[in-house]
Design an enzyme around this catalytic site. Sequence first.
Site, PDB file in Angstrom:
ATOM      1  N   CYS A 119     -23.605  -6.456 -18.190  1.00 36.19           N
ATOM      2  CA  CYS A 119     -22.370  -6.633 -17.409  1.00 36.19           C
ATOM      3  C   CYS A 119     -21.265  -5.742 -17.962  1.00 36.19           C
ATOM      4  O   CYS A 119     -21.065  -5.652 -19.178  1.00 36.19           O
ATOM      5  CB  CYS A 119     -21.870  -8.074 -17.511  1.00 36.19           C
ATOM      6  SG  CYS A 119     -22.883  -9.263 -16.644  1.00 36.19           S
ATOM      7  N   CYS A 171     -28.512  -8.389 -15.582  1.00 35.18           N
ATOM      8  CA  CYS A 171     -27.894  -8.143 -16.887  1.00 35.18           C
ATOM      9  C   CYS A 171     -28.851  -8.583 -17.990  1.00 35.18           C
ATOM     10  O   CYS A 171     -29.384  -9.698 -17.958  1.00 35.18           O
ATOM     11  CB  CYS A 171     -26.582  -8.905 -17.000  1.00 35.18           C
ATOM     12  SG  CYS A 171     -25.892  -8.875 -18.675  1.00 35.18           S
ATOM     13  N   CYS A 176     -19.602 -12.034 -18.859  1.00 35.90           N
ATOM     14  CA  CYS A 176     -20.926 -12.083 -19.481  1.00 35.90           C
ATOM     15  C   CYS A 176     -20.960 -13.130 -20.609  1.00 35.90           C
ATOM     16  O   CYS A 176     -21.894 -13.925 -20.711  1.00 35.90           O
ATOM     17  CB  CYS A 176     -21.261 -10.698 -20.019  1.00 35.90           C
ATOM     18  SG  CYS A 176     -22.994 -10.438 -20.410  1.00 35.90           S
ATOM     19  N   CYS A 197     -26.932 -11.765 -19.866  1.00 34.00           N
ATOM     20  CA  CYS A 197     -26.649 -13.066 -19.235  1.00 34.00           C
ATOM     21  C   CYS A 197     -27.496 -13.303 -17.993  1.00 34.00           C
ATOM     22  O   CYS A 197     -27.444 -14.379 -17.410  1.00 34.00           O
ATOM     23  CB  CYS A 197     -25.163 -13.188 -18.889  1.00 34.00           C
ATOM     24  SG  CYS A 197     -24.659 -12.216 -17.458  1.00 34.00           S
ATOM     25  N   GLY A 256       0.794  -1.224   0.000  1.00 34.83           N
ATOM     26  CA  GLY A 256       0.000   0.000   0.000  1.00 34.83           C
ATOM     27  C   GLY A 256       0.825   1.272   0.000  1.00 34.83           C
ATOM     28  O   GLY A 256       0.280   2.352  -0.220  1.00 34.83           O
TER      29      GLY A 256
END
Lengths: 357, 201, 292
Positions: free
Chosen positions: C277, C252, C283, C255, C43
């Site tokens: 998506c 979606c 997808c 899908c 980080g």
Amino acid sequence: MYVAVKGGEKAIAASHALQAKKRRGDTKLNEISIHQIEQQLSLAVDRVMTEGGIYDRQLAALALKQACGDQVEAIFLVRAYRTTLAHIASCEPLDCAKMLVERRISAIYKDLPGGQQLGASFDYNHRLLDFSLMAESEPSNEYPIKANELEDEQVFTKVFSLLEQQGLAKSEQSREPSEEPLTTSQSFPYSRVERLAQLTRSDEGFLLALAYSTQRGYGRNHPFAGEIRTGFMELELEAEELGFSICIGQIQVTECEMVNGFVKPEQEQAHFTRGYGLSLGAAERKAMAIALIDRSLQASDYGEAIDGPAQDEEFVLAHGDNVEAAGFVSHLKLPHYVDFQAELELIRKMRNTKDTL
Amino acid sequence: MTIQSGFSQPVLDSQACFRQVLAALSEPGSVNTLGLHIGFEPLAASVCQIVLSLCDNHTQLFVDPSSLMESQSTLDNVIENIKFHTDTKISDKSRADFVITSASSPFVAEDYKSGTEMYPEDSATILLETNSFEGGTLLQLSGPGIEHTRQVRLGHIHSSLLDALIQPAYKYPLGQDFIFCCGEQIVAISRTTKVEISACM
Amino acid sequence: MRSVNEHINQSAQSEQNYNFAYLDEQTKRMIRRAILKGIAIPGYQVAFQGREMPMPYGWGTGGIMLSASILGPKDCFKVIDQGADDTTNAVSIRQFFEKVCDIEVTQKTANASVIQTRHRIPEHSLVEGQILVFQVPIPEPLRFIEPRETRTKKMHAYSDYGSMQVKLYEDIVQYGHIATSYAYPVIVHGRYLMDPSPIPKFDNPKLHMSPALLVFGAGREKRIYCIPPYTDVKSLDFEDHPFSIQQWDQACAQCGSHDSFLDEVLIDDQGGRMFVCSDTDFCQQRQGNSND
């Protein structure tokens, strides 16, 4: 399908083909050559070399041709090429006192050893469009100046060394030759050497505006053009195996030294302060702007208040690079629909919450 | 003095070695193999490959003469080879970015750079030659890169080094990162890795 | 009438021989060393000497420099922008690496060893050994609270992150919600405040204990930071306003997924919309289509 931004491969290829056609323009006209650009747009070439960070007139000319004359784009092309070159060695520091001078002027003395050498310049030129240039002429040897009228380039004493002799300005010791190669720093505060290197690569327009702002009171530093000189310098490289330096070539540079307002430190006599700028080629406006900003960025060294943008190191150095700036501004053209969707979801949630209040 | 050959394919071999070091440091305690160069005798092959792939004229290297080399001429030979291939600078302990030493020698963390609060990355990466990853105290590691815990043996290592692993001299984020090297194999211990003597033997 | 890649190809064959993965070896080593430091200090933003790449800063140069330093001939590479493999910039970056590395590329998340991404983490869970390379515009999470690097650097040194908590709290007071929907700040390994790049906060939970190595590159700002696999990553929040992710009422349209990040697509000028998506591979897989 449903999203215009998708299906990129064909679109990209077509876009590049169109751009190439635009670059060439009307094919009934002669194609401009790299040599023509290098010779006849020499100041454009100088800027691309200075901000592109490579001394190579041909490459800079190529970049200008490829970029349709867009200087920032050409600078970017040169920088991206530079990335692929390994750092092999560092040359010895340049001593501009040894410059073979083509042009040298000083605004602080009427006359001085060697005299004022105006050289080639737009100064004192009446900016009237010269319509005779619209006619294309055949190559000829007829120039306004005959070769024997050109003065040989010569070496001049630097104006600042004359001030230093009298103690009116402090001599500036370059730092000990470091083993570390000079690279653009990533951490503030920069050393002065790093700062000057960064300023030389920075955008001329940005620096010019900042330099101008100091003249209008945003960090005033009372400048006089101590000396501006353009000429040729030999680059020397110390070859470890040989034990002495060898000349590896010659480059044209422009140097500006500003005399700035004086200070009177305790225990010392009053003396002038100074700002320094160096550019490749004959980029004189750039060198002057750097010198003004170099001095304004020394504000804290002299205990001056930092209240103008040009005195703010982080502001100046973090935003001066036009390859960085142009890139980040232009990246807004990239799709951001995922983040925008996240914002839409949030704003709708907030509006729904408000409705129920 | 003999200059031996470096990587046979410097670009690709450096990349492959880097990925092994990357895997080692990303997953402390995992054993990774560097098999692209035999090393400059008597240094371990893995030590040499790390140096060949990561050191250059922007880094400083300290090679601990007391713990590694049989003779001055051997040391000189190794250093000449490293310098020839990497152009790296040989420095004293206190400035080194990379350190080559032996895991069985006394270890003093204060000898090497450990970073500062502002620049914790300005710290040494310490390459330690060891004799085995099968012998030695069984250690239990945890921390970033390790899902639960991982057990590892680092060979015959000096008690001062073991102490330094278990109780680092510096408070995170300061510290040093260790890469243990045995032949072609390496095991890394990051400054974030918590090292304990394993309870189950 | 040549594409960029044809130009590159042509110049590579003529006098300009670009190195494998474009960057010179010295630059790669410098970046590799920075990545290793980044992994050792999760980080934390490691400064490095950014290089100009042949695409503009802001267009993924940080990610490209990282990928160029990581990739080798054995890798299989995937590039996504907004989750999609076929957005123009993803196409451009993928073609660049195909050209300068002669490397295998894929659109399948599961097949890729290295994935470069802008603004998303794939829906498909990543696995051990994969490397996800993020393109980062502004790496400093505190930048819009404190513009000066000299100060933010100190704030990180002293873990002085109160101002970020205050900013989020002020959002709650003003808007009733934390008004950050992407680039949502996280604390890594309990120490460093980190900007996860402008991924929607929907993706933040995937950062926590990720089996894959996550590396972040900011080219223009010249910073690299990393999250090693299996590292604790916590999104900032408050006890009475716990962190939450985006949710959609719709599924979606292609899908039928209910648990992926959805893009809203305008389908007419009467306000008609559909949701699909953002992760095109995810997808496609769900629809039973193969990408490769």
